[in-house]
Design a protein around this motif. Structure first.
Motif, PDB file in Angstrom:
ATOM      1  N   GLY A   1      49.003  30.891  43.275  1.00  0.00           N
ATOM      2  CA  GLY A   1      48.458  29.910  44.206  1.00  0.00           C
ATOM      3  C   GLY A   1      47.742  30.557  45.379  1.00  0.00           C
ATOM      4  N   GLU A   2      48.298  31.635  45.917  1.00  0.00           N
ATOM      5  CA  GLU A   2      47.657  32.345  47.023  1.00  0.00           C
ATOM      6  C   GLU A   2      46.301  32.910  46.603  1.00  0.00           C
ATOM      7  N   ALA A   3      46.227  33.455  45.415  1.00  0.00           N
ATOM      8  CA  ALA A   3      44.959  34.008  44.925  1.00  0.00           C
ATOM      9  C   ALA A   3      43.930  32.910  44.727  1.00  0.00           C
ATOM     10  N   ARG A   4      44.359  31.798  44.155  1.00  0.00           N
ATOM     11  CA  ARG A   4      43.450  30.665  43.942  1.00  0.00           C
ATOM     12  C   ARG A   4      42.860  30.191  45.266  1.00  0.00           C
ATOM     13  N   LYS A   5      43.735  29.970  46.253  1.00  0.00           N
ATOM     14  CA  LYS A   5      43.282  29.471  47.551  1.00  0.00           C
ATOM     15  C   LYS A   5      42.325  30.458  48.221  1.00  0.00           C
ATOM     16  N   ALA A   6      42.632  31.742  48.155  1.00  0.00           N
ATOM     17  CA  ALA A   6      41.762  32.744  48.776  1.00  0.00           C
ATOM     18  C   ALA A   6      40.382  32.738  48.126  1.00  0.00           C
ATOM     19  N   LEU A   7      40.348  32.620  46.820  1.00  0.00           N
ATOM     20  CA  LEU A   7      39.078  32.624  46.098  1.00  0.00           C
ATOM     21  C   LEU A   7      38.211  31.425  46.480  1.00  0.00           C
TER      22      LEU A   7
ATOM     23  N   LEU B   1      24.961  39.562  44.856  1.00  0.00           N
ATOM     24  CA  LEU B   1      24.966  40.584  45.896  1.00  0.00           C
ATOM     25  C   LEU B   1      25.384  41.959  45.388  1.00  0.00           C
ATOM     26  N   THR B   2      25.479  42.119  44.095  1.00  0.00           N
ATOM     27  CA  THR B   2      25.750  43.429  43.501  1.00  0.00           C
ATOM     28  C   THR B   2      24.769  43.628  42.344  1.00  0.00           C
ATOM     29  N   PRO B   3      24.600  44.848  41.895  1.00  0.00           N
ATOM     30  CA  PRO B   3      23.705  45.080  40.758  1.00  0.00           C
ATOM     31  C   PRO B   3      24.126  44.338  39.485  1.00  0.00           C
ATOM     32  N   THR B   4      25.405  43.965  39.374  1.00  0.00           N
ATOM     33  CA  THR B   4      25.858  43.214  38.198  1.00  0.00           C
ATOM     34  C   THR B   4      25.851  41.709  38.436  1.00  0.00           C
ATOM     35  N   GLY B   5      25.334  41.255  39.568  1.00  0.00           N
ATOM     36  CA  GLY B   5      25.159  39.833  39.814  1.00  0.00           C
ATOM     37  C   GLY B   5      26.341  39.104  40.418  1.00  0.00           C
ATOM     38  N   THR B   6      27.345  39.803  40.895  1.00  0.00           N
ATOM     39  CA  THR B   6      28.527  39.138  41.435  1.00  0.00           C
ATOM     40  C   THR B   6      28.138  38.183  42.559  1.00  0.00           C
ATOM     41  N   ASN B   7      28.637  36.946  42.454  1.00  0.00           N
ATOM     42  CA  ASN B   7      28.346  35.901  43.426  1.00  0.00           C
ATOM     43  C   ASN B   7      29.568  35.015  43.593  1.00  0.00           C
ATOM     44  N   LEU B   8      29.677  34.360  44.724  1.00  0.00           N
ATOM     45  CA  LEU B   8      30.878  33.603  45.062  1.00  0.00           C
ATOM     46  C   LEU B   8      31.164  32.447  44.108  1.00  0.00           C
ATOM     47  N   LEU B   9      30.187  31.613  43.865  1.00  0.00           N
ATOM     48  CA  LEU B   9      30.415  30.441  43.021  1.00  0.00           C
ATOM     49  C   LEU B   9      30.687  30.846  41.573  1.00  0.00           C
ATOM     50  N   GLY B  10      30.031  31.890  41.116  1.00  0.00           N
ATOM     51  CA  GLY B  10      30.283  32.386  39.766  1.00  0.00           C
ATOM     52  C   GLY B  10      31.713  32.879  39.591  1.00  0.00           C
ATOM     53  N   LEU B  11      32.271  33.500  40.625  1.00  0.00           N
ATOM     54  CA  LEU B  11      33.659  33.960  40.538  1.00  0.00           C
ATOM     55  C   LEU B  11      34.624  32.792  40.365  1.00  0.00           C
ATOM     56  N   VAL B  12      34.351  31.690  41.053  1.00  0.00           N
ATOM     57  CA  VAL B  12      35.204  30.507  40.919  1.00  0.00           C
ATOM     58  C   VAL B  12      35.049  29.901  39.523  1.00  0.00           C
ATOM     59  N   LYS B  13      33.820  29.811  39.049  1.00  0.00           N
ATOM     60  CA  LYS B  13      33.569  29.267  37.708  1.00  0.00           C
ATOM     61  C   LYS B  13      34.273  30.121  36.647  1.00  0.00           C
ATOM     62  N   HIS B  14      34.174  31.428  36.793  1.00  0.00           N
ATOM     63  CA  HIS B  14      34.834  32.345  35.863  1.00  0.00           C
ATOM     64  C   HIS B  14      36.355  32.151  35.899  1.00  0.00           C
TER      65      HIS B  14
ATOM     66  N   ALA C   1      46.956  38.993  38.424  1.00  0.00           N
ATOM     67  CA  ALA C   1      46.211  40.224  38.703  1.00  0.00           C
ATOM     68  C   ALA C   1      44.709  39.974  38.647  1.00  0.00           C
ATOM     69  N   GLU C   2      44.259  39.243  37.639  1.00  0.00           N
ATOM     70  CA  GLU C   2      42.826  38.978  37.505  1.00  0.00           C
ATOM     71  C   GLU C   2      42.315  38.106  38.646  1.00  0.00           C
ATOM     72  N   THR C   3      43.072  37.096  39.017  1.00  0.00           N
ATOM     73  CA  THR C   3      42.621  36.197  40.084  1.00  0.00           C
ATOM     74  C   THR C   3      42.577  36.926  41.424  1.00  0.00           C
ATOM     75  N   HIS C   4      43.579  37.743  41.703  1.00  0.00           N
ATOM     76  CA  HIS C   4      43.549  38.530  42.938  1.00  0.00           C
ATOM     77  C   HIS C   4      42.389  39.530  42.918  1.00  0.00           C
ATOM     78  N   ARG C   5      42.113  40.104  41.777  1.00  0.00           N
ATOM     79  CA  ARG C   5      40.973  41.026  41.656  1.00  0.00           C
ATOM     80  C   ARG C   5      39.676  40.302  42.014  1.00  0.00           C
ATOM     81  N   HIS C   6      39.495  39.105  41.479  1.00  0.00           N
ATOM     82  CA  HIS C   6      38.275  38.353  41.767  1.00  0.00           C
ATOM     83  C   HIS C   6      38.256  37.829  43.207  1.00  0.00           C
ATOM     84  N   ALA C   7      39.411  37.528  43.768  1.00  0.00           N
ATOM     85  CA  ALA C   7      39.452  37.150  45.186  1.00  0.00           C
ATOM     86  C   ALA C   7      39.017  38.337  46.045  1.00  0.00           C
ATOM     87  N   GLY C   8      39.363  39.547  45.625  1.00  0.00           N
ATOM     88  CA  GLY C   8      38.894  40.754  46.320  1.00  0.00           C
ATOM     89  C   GLY C   8      37.391  40.915  46.201  1.00  0.00           C
TER      90      GLY C   8
END
Length: 196
Positions: free
Chosen positions: A15-21, A37-50, A142-149
């Motif tokens: 839950g903490e990871a979800r909220k942070a993301l 904002l990265t060469p691989t296309g990382t973006n905020l909304l895409g992280l949530v969709k993923h 682990a994956e959700t916290h990674r993406h929140a990072g």
């Protein structure tokens, strides 16, 4: 037998990871929520969709409880990385609402099953597909916290906002001048190794 307290701990960290993301989208423009904002296309909304697609799969299909809404970006024949960005037709509010519906579905799966309940992750190698809910929970946390990072860094690149959340940043309480001095000191130290 694994205790319910352990399940509560795992649900708390998920839950903490979800909220942070999701919080990382607060206050951004539509452009800043979507821009890579990265060469691989990382973006905020895409992280949530993923993250929505990941949880729907791990807590849905894996345990025979498929998420009831279609996610074409997660299908086998989807364009590579289709889950990592929002198309012009996909609204931010809809993606966040979808993620919240996925949370409810995932939480229902977690509540309904024991931590030792076995599921099958069809996209993992055949020899390791059968896994208990406990392992799936740890994996998704682990994956959700990674993406929140990832989102934390991307948001900092957007407008300088950083930290865990609006109430508790988990960063030193310092003003802009301190942060500039701190960063300059790190750059000076790193510069000593520029030629190595």
């Amino acid at each position: 037998m694994i205790s319910r307290d352990l399940k509560a701990d795992l649900r708390h960290y998920l839950g903490e990871a979800r909220k942070a993301l999701v919080w990382k989208l607060d206050g951004t423009t539509e452009y800043d929520a979507r821009r890579p904002l990265t060469p691989t296309g990382t973006n905020l909304l895409g992280l949530v969709k993923h993250a929505a697609g990941v949880e729907a799969g791990y807590f849905g299909e894996t345990f025979g409880r498929p998420f009831p809404e279609p996610m074409p970006w997660m299908e086998q024949d989807a364009e590579p990385n289709a889950d990592m960005w929002a198309t012009a037709d996909e609204r931010r509010e809809d993606i966040i609402a979808l993620y919240r519906r996925v949370w409810a579905h995932a939480d229902a799966t977690i509540e309904a099953l024991g931590l030792d309940a076995i599921g099958e992750v069809p996209w993992w190698p055949e020899q390791s597909r059968a896994v208990p809910l406990h392992r799936v929970l740890v994996h998704v946390i682990a994956e959700t916290h990674r993406h929140a990072g990832h989102a934390d860094i991307v948001r900092e690149l957007v407008d300088g906002s950083a930290g865990l959340g609006a109430v508790r940043s988990n960063l030193p309480d310092a003003d802009r001048a301190w942060w500039i001095g701190y960063r300059d000191r790190l750059e000076e130290t790193a510069g000593r190794f520029r030629s190595s």
